[in-house]
Design a protein around this motif. Structure first.
Motif, short mmCIF file in Angstrom:
data_model
loop_
_atom_site.label_atom_id
_atom_site.label_comp_id
_atom_site.label_asym_id
_atom_site.label_seq_id
_atom_site.Cartn_x
_atom_site.Cartn_y
_atom_site.Cartn_z
N ASP A 15 0.83 -1.20 0.00
CA ASP A 15 0.00 0.00 0.00
C ASP A 15 0.87 1.25 0.00
N ASP A 16 1.94 1.24 0.76
CA ASP A 16 2.85 2.37 0.82
C ASP A 16 3.50 2.62 -0.53
N ARG A 18 2.32 1.72 -3.49
CA ARG A 18 1.29 2.22 -4.41
C ARG A 18 1.03 3.70 -4.18
N PHE A 19 0.95 4.10 -2.90
CA PHE A 19 0.72 5.52 -2.60
C PHE A 19 1.86 6.37 -3.14
N ARG A 20 3.09 5.95 -2.94
CA ARG A 20 4.24 6.72 -3.41
C ARG A 20 4.24 6.86 -4.93
N GLU A 22 1.58 6.76 -6.93
CA GLU A 22 0.50 7.69 -7.27
C GLU A 22 0.87 9.12 -6.93
N TYR A 23 1.54 9.33 -5.80
CA TYR A 23 1.97 10.67 -5.39
C TYR A 23 2.94 11.24 -6.42
N TYR A 44 -3.37 16.50 -1.75
CA TYR A 44 -3.16 15.58 -0.62
C TYR A 44 -3.30 16.33 0.70
#
Length: 64
Positions: A15-16, A18-20, A22-23, A44
């Motif tokens: 999850d981390d 994937r977030f990075r 997308e960010y 964000y």
């Protein structure tokens, strides 16, 4: 470490990551249209480290 703990840890890491990703995609997108810290903060809200976003935006968007 139990099997369940390893599974939860792996999910959190995934999850981390994937977030990075997308960010970073959002930073690239905003760089083309709105090169400033306010755009990142709006995209964000309430993200920890918001005070460092201005410095990040200044360095990423310096050539715009």
């Amino acid at each position: 470490m139990s099997s369940k703990s390893r599974r939860i840890s792996t999910i959190c890491i995934a999850d981390d990551v994937r977030f990075r990703i997308e960010y970073l995609k959002k930073i690239k997108e905003l760089r083309a249209s709105q090169p400033d810290a306010d755009a990142l903060i709006t995209a964000y809200p309430n993200l920890p480290g918001e005070d460092g976003v201005v410095t990040l935006a200044e360095s990423l968007y310096a050539d715009n």
